[in-house]
Structures are given as structure tokens and as C-alpha cells.
Design a protein around this motif. Structure first.
Motif, mmCIF file in Angstrom:
data_model
loop_
_atom_site.group_PDB
_atom_site.id
_atom_site.type_symbol
_atom_site.label_atom_id
_atom_site.label_comp_id
_atom_site.label_asym_id
_atom_site.label_seq_id
_atom_site.Cartn_x
_atom_site.Cartn_y
_atom_site.Cartn_z
ATOM 1 N N LEU A 1 0.865 -1.434 -0.156
ATOM 2 C CA LEU A 1 0.135 0.459 -0.299
ATOM 3 C C LEU A 1 1.062 1.063 0.231
ATOM 4 O O LEU A 1 2.114 1.238 1.164
ATOM 5 C CB LEU A 1 -0.546 0.173 1.616
ATOM 6 N N ALA A 2 0.800 1.699 -1.099
ATOM 7 C CA ALA A 2 1.878 2.765 -1.140
ATOM 8 C C ALA A 2 0.987 4.910 -0.329
ATOM 9 O O ALA A 2 0.764 4.419 -0.063
ATOM 10 C CB ALA A 2 1.137 3.429 -2.308
ATOM 11 N N GLU A 3 2.208 4.918 0.209
ATOM 12 C CA GLU A 3 1.770 6.350 0.824
ATOM 13 C C GLU A 3 1.427 7.263 -0.276
ATOM 14 O O GLU A 3 1.552 7.061 -1.261
ATOM 15 C CB GLU A 3 3.311 7.031 1.849
ATOM 16 N N ASN A 4 1.268 8.809 0.021
ATOM 17 C CA ASN A 4 0.591 9.235 -0.661
ATOM 18 C C ASN A 4 1.660 9.715 -1.804
ATOM 19 O O ASN A 4 2.977 10.044 -1.347
ATOM 20 C CB ASN A 4 0.271 10.644 -0.149
ATOM 21 N N PHE A 5 1.335 9.176 -3.173
ATOM 22 C CA PHE A 5 2.409 9.698 -4.496
ATOM 23 C C PHE A 5 2.812 10.772 -4.502
ATOM 24 O O PHE A 5 1.833 11.914 -5.202
ATOM 25 C CB PHE A 5 2.193 8.751 -5.330
ATOM 26 N N PRO A 6 4.370 11.514 -4.236
ATOM 27 C CA PRO A 6 4.422 13.046 -4.473
ATOM 28 C C PRO A 6 4.368 13.437 -5.877
ATOM 29 O O PRO A 6 3.515 14.615 -5.767
ATOM 30 C CB PRO A 6 6.048 12.687 -4.111
ATOM 31 N N ILE A 7 4.423 12.379 -6.843
ATOM 32 C CA ILE A 7 4.596 13.089 -8.941
ATOM 33 C C ILE A 7 2.844 12.880 -8.688
ATOM 34 O O ILE A 7 2.034 12.344 -8.238
ATOM 35 C CB ILE A 7 5.266 12.684 -9.383
ATOM 36 N N SER A 8 2.163 14.494 -9.039
ATOM 37 C CA SER A 8 0.751 14.845 -10.227
ATOM 38 C C SER A 8 1.207 15.764 -11.092
ATOM 39 O O SER A 8 1.782 16.534 -10.956
ATOM 40 C CB SER A 8 0.382 14.822 -8.789
ATOM 41 N N LYS A 9 -0.136 15.639 -11.255
ATOM 42 C CA LYS A 9 0.097 16.175 -12.636
ATOM 43 C C LYS A 9 -0.143 17.693 -12.617
ATOM 44 O O LYS A 9 1.093 18.684 -13.187
ATOM 45 C CB LYS A 9 -1.518 16.141 -13.265
ATOM 46 N N ASP A 10 -0.159 18.591 -11.806
ATOM 47 C CA ASP A 10 0.092 19.861 -11.715
ATOM 48 C C ASP A 10 1.059 20.515 -10.732
ATOM 49 O O ASP A 10 2.566 21.194 -10.408
ATOM 50 C CB ASP A 10 -0.560 20.601 -10.311
ATOM 51 N N LYS A 11 2.348 19.434 -10.833
ATOM 52 C CA LYS A 11 4.016 19.321 -10.248
ATOM 53 C C LYS A 11 4.995 20.273 -10.969
ATOM 54 O O LYS A 11 4.926 19.797 -12.772
ATOM 55 C CB LYS A 11 4.737 17.828 -9.347
ATOM 56 N N SER A 12 5.859 21.161 -10.645
ATOM 57 C CA SER A 12 6.554 22.071 -11.972
ATOM 58 C C SER A 12 7.623 20.315 -12.624
ATOM 59 O O SER A 12 7.813 19.625 -11.161
ATOM 60 C CB SER A 12 7.832 22.447 -11.595
ATOM 61 N N GLU A 13 8.286 20.654 -13.732
ATOM 62 C CA GLU A 13 8.916 20.038 -14.126
ATOM 63 C C GLU A 13 10.049 19.596 -13.403
ATOM 64 O O GLU A 13 10.857 19.359 -13.185
ATOM 65 C CB GLU A 13 9.322 20.740 -15.914
ATOM 66 N N GLU A 14 10.662 20.803 -12.434
ATOM 67 C CA GLU A 14 11.727 21.109 -11.519
ATOM 68 C C GLU A 14 11.848 19.856 -10.892
ATOM 69 O O GLU A 14 12.410 18.947 -10.609
ATOM 70 C CB GLU A 14 11.574 22.439 -11.601
ATOM 71 N N PHE A 15 10.688 20.001 -10.059
ATOM 72 C CA PHE A 15 10.104 18.665 -8.792
ATOM 73 C C PHE A 15 10.245 17.784 -9.444
ATOM 74 O O PHE A 15 10.682 16.375 -8.648
ATOM 75 C CB PHE A 15 8.547 18.683 -8.590
#
Ligand code: 4AD
Ligand code: MG
Length: 427
Positions: free
Chosen positions: A97-111
């Protein structure tokens, strides 16, 4: 229940059959009485629906993006599902079971770049990695078909190949050593025993420019052969390029399509390629860049302008000796012109450099001195000219630059899993 790969369902091989899928949750959409899970494995993404009255409803509610799972259900055609197929789930086991996944659509290219270790799971990177693997395979096939022996040169080296300014220095115990910029000089050694040799290995450049075509660590496909001429070299390189483009276009049609890359430009790659001299290149560029005179190095911008005209791979040859490496052989009656050739492609410019090597010991020593190199650092290299010297040619092509062009990528950092640049070296 048969354990299947997602591509088998998407290809229609499992219609109305019970299947087991192992993978990760790619997307999740939750309604009042229906949950949609998009599940991915290495081969594709499939939709799965879970109804409220299903025994796995609770598990489906609980599961999060990027959790790993084993799902059992019935595969069937559904035109509303992405890819035209879906699996109605009958059993769902959460593995991790994954924790809240940090990558989502609204994230910057840099992130996203800082999250490379997680971003490598993305569809885009999955597709690029497959094209990369097929490109490596096709390159090896071509070299092998032409009876080249694959060799393994060292990465720790004792003397520069491509000039001091991009050399990575390191302490090797008590000694000063460097990371190799090109395996060429070692291929030259091995050529004396094996005739035709190649390697696909990392090269390192302490390259400070931040462009879409520079890495500090890249993969270099290099070949070297005895008794070869400039014409042999150009024919070999265009043959290699044609083979890679044709084979990979055929084997990776799905991947290119999903990447949104123009596959037609690959199918159009057929030898022979246009060839122009450096002098002609300067003449073509002069109207747009009046400061450019014979003798100047072509910059990235110049190469791009030139490549736009051709719209496909082409060669530039007969460069001024002064802007080329010490090992380049020069024209017999024109020592100011080097027997050197670059392959260029649109948007990237140079993707390979090759040429004939100076095979005369005394001229080589003179060229080293002219470039401020110490011949005593290259004794073993000079030995090759002392004992049975032979005319020979070779080239090096940057794998990632080739992939940027093939896959229509915006930046070279997406052509390699773990890019190294001045600012990026994590993880
Ligand atoms: O033009 P280069 O420096 O030539 C050589 O290293 C020769 N010794 C090769 C040989 O004849 N065996 O590098 C060859 C190719 C370039 O055309 C480019 O495609 C790639 O290597 N390259 C790079 N790719 C990514 N990042 C960099 N910093 C690169 N530097 C060179
Ligand atoms: Mg070059």
C-alpha cells in the motif's frame, strides 16, 4: 486464472477469459457505486472496474496511487475503456500500500526531475527506455552483421582524448587519472589484433554548457577499423543509422505512437545521406551569421540552422585541422584540412564525429606538440605507429543525442535513466 501481461489483454488475446494481472495503480477514480482503477505493468495500462457489491470493494476503496497489487477478474471488450478492454475485478490483493505519491499532474518539471527515482515509473520514461533498449540491440546487430568484435575498454584513463577542458580528473590512489571522454584510443589498440572493433560504453565530459544536447556522462557507440577509408567510414555510418531507424521504427511502432514521436522521419532514413564540406556549410550559414568565417567551430545554433535545411540526417566533412583533435589525419596536399566527418540531424545538430587517424608517428608527435600535449604521455599510442602502422578510420555516436532525435524529446536528460549534468546527479 492465467497470469497475463497487460499487453495480452489489450491485444485481444484474453477476451472473456479469467485473468490475473500484477502491477501498480496508475490512476484511480472513485464513484458512489463504481471504482475505476487504471493498472500498469511494463507492457501497458488497463482499466479495471470494481462494483460496490463486489467482495473487493473495500480493498479498492483503500488502495492508493502507485500501490502494488494482484488483481483477478474477467477481461472483456469495452469501447469506453482506454485501449478498448477492461477487467471486471473479482479479487484484489494489495501487495504494497503506497503512501501519498508525491508526483502528480500539477507538479513542476523541476520537482519531477528531483523525483527521478519515482518518475522512472512513468509511461513516458517506460516508453523511452524501451526504445533505448531496442536502439542498443539494433546497433549491436548492425556491428555484428558487419563482423565487428565488441570490446570492453577502460573508463579510468591516464591521458586525454578530446582535450583538457572537458576532462574529469580524479585521484587514483596516489596517481592522477581521468574518466574517459571516448574509448577511441583503446579501440585503436584492439584494432591491431581484431581488425574491426566496436564498443558501447559510457564517456564522461566535464561539460558546463546547459543545452538540450549535453550530459556529463553519456553512452558512446564507437567503432574503429584497420585499412578503412573516409568513404568506407561514411558508408558504414549511414548504414548503421539506416538500420537503427528502420529496425527500431518497426519494432517500436506502439512506443513511438504513444510518445507522439514522428515515426515517418525514421522510416524515411535511407542511405546515401547528403554530404557537404565544411566550406559549403560556412557558405550556407554566412547570410544568417556574417561573423562566421572559415576556421571557426560550428556552434549549436549554426548546426541547427544547417540541419533545418536538410530536414534529415546528413554529413559535414573536411573540417579545419585547427579545430579538430590531435589524432586526425589531414589531407595530403592540404594539411589545414582534417579528414574528419560529423553526422548531423535536425534540432540536435552533431550526433557523431569520425574520421581517419594520423598513422605516421612523426606527424602525430608534431600534432601533439602543436596542441600542447606531451608525447611522453602517449607512448603506448605512439607504439601503435611504431609497430605495423596502418591507415584506419573510426567514429563515435552519442546514444542519447540519437534518442532525442528519434523520440522527439525536448531534452537529452530524458534519453538516459539517471542523467548527470552540472546540476543533476541525484539519485
Ligand atoms: O565529437 P566527439 O567528441 O568525438 C569523439 O569523442 C571521438 N573520439 C569519437 C571517435 O571517433 N571514436 O564525441 C562523439 C559524439 C558526439 O558527436 C556526440 O554525439 C556525443 O559523442 N557527445 C555527447 N553526448 C552527450 N553529451 C555530451 N556532453 C557529449 N559530448 C559528445
Ligand atoms: Mg565532435
Amino acid at each position: 486464472m492465467a497470469l497475463v501481461k497487460i499487453s495480452q489483454i489489450l491485444d485481444g488475446d484474453c477476451k472473456d477469459q479469467k485473468v490475473t494481472v500484477r502491477g501498480w495503480v496508475y490512476r484511480k477514480r472513485e464513484g458512489k457505486s463504481l471504482i475505476f482503477l487504471l493498472i500498469r505493468d511494463s507492457t501497458g495500462v488497463i482499466q479495471s472496474t470494481i462494483k460496490k457489491d463486489s467482495p473487493c470493494w473495500e480493498q479498492a476503496q483503500k488502495i492508493t496511487i502507485e500501490s502494488s497489487l494482484v488483481l483477478e477478474g474477467t477481461a472483456h471488450e469495452d469501447t469506453r475503456a482506454p485501449g478498448g478492454y477492461e477487467v471486471s475485478a473479482e479479487n484484489l490483493e494489495i501487495i504494497g500500500l503506497a503512501e501519498n505519491f508525491p508526483i502528480s499532474k500539477d507538479k513542476s518539471e523541476e520537482f519531477i526531475r528531483d523525483m527521478r527515482h519515482l518518475w522512472m515509473r512513468s509511461r513516458k520514461m517506460n516508453l523511452v527506455m524501451k526504445v533505448r533498449a531496442e536502439t542498443l540491440k539494433a546497433a549491436r546487430e548492425y556491428f555484428d552483421k558487419q563482423h565487428y568484435t565488441e570490446v570492453s575498454p577502460p573508463m579510468f584513463i591516464s591521458a586525454a582524448v578530446e582535450g583538457g577542458s572537458t576532462l574529469f580528473h580524479l585521484k587514483y590512489f596516489e596517481q592522477d587519472m581521468y574518466l574517459t571522454q571516448s574509448s577511441q584510443l583503446y579501440l585503436e589498440i584492439l584494432m591491431f589484433g581484431l581488425d574491426n572493433v566496436y564498443c558501447i560504453a559510457p564517456s564522461f565530459r566535464a561539460e558546463k554548457s546547459r543545452t538540450i544536447r549535453h550530459l556529463t556522462e553519456y553512452w558512446h557507440m564507437e567503432g574503429e577499423w584497420a585499412f578503412g577509408t573516409m568513404d568506407d567510414l561514411i558508408k558504414f555510418e549511414e548504414g548503421l543509422m539506416e538500420y537503427i531507424c528502420q529496425i527500431v521504427a518497426a519494432r517500436c511502432e506502439k512506443e513511438f505512437k504513444e510518445l507522439g514521436a514522428n515515426i515517418d522521419k525514421l522510416k524515411a532514413v535511407k542511405a546515401p545521406f547528403p554530404r557537404i564540406t565544411y566550406k559549403e556549410a560556412i557558405e550556407r550559414l554566412k547570410p544568417k551569421n556574417p561573423a562566421l568565417d572559415w576556421g571557426a567551430d560550428l556552434g549549436y545554433e549554426d548546426e541547427k540552422v544547417l540541419a533545418e535545411d536538410f530536414g534529415k540526417p546528413f554529413f559535414v566533412y573536411d573540417y579545419p585541422t585547427a579545430i579538430k583533435a590531435f589524432y586526425c589525419k589531414t589531407q595530403k596536399d592540404h594539411p589545414e584540412i582534417a579528414l574528419s566527418v560529423d553526422m548531423m540531424v535536425p534540432r540536435i545538430g552533431e550526433i557523431s564525429t569520425g574520421g581517419q587517424r594520423e598513422d605516421n608517428k612523426d606527424i602525430l608527435i608534431q600534432r601533439m606538440k602543436e596542441q600542447g600535449l606531451k608525447p611522453e604521455d602517449y607512448e603506448w599510442y605512439l607504439d601503435l605507429r611504431r609497430y605495423g602502422t596502418v591507415p584506419h578510420v573510426g567514429f563515435g555516436m552519442g546514444l542519447e543525442r540519437l534518442l532525442v532525435w528519434m523520440c522527439d524529446l525536448e531534452n537529452i536528460i530524458d534519453a538516459i535513466p539517471f542523467p548527470r549534468t552540472t546540476r543533476r546527479f541525484y539519485p
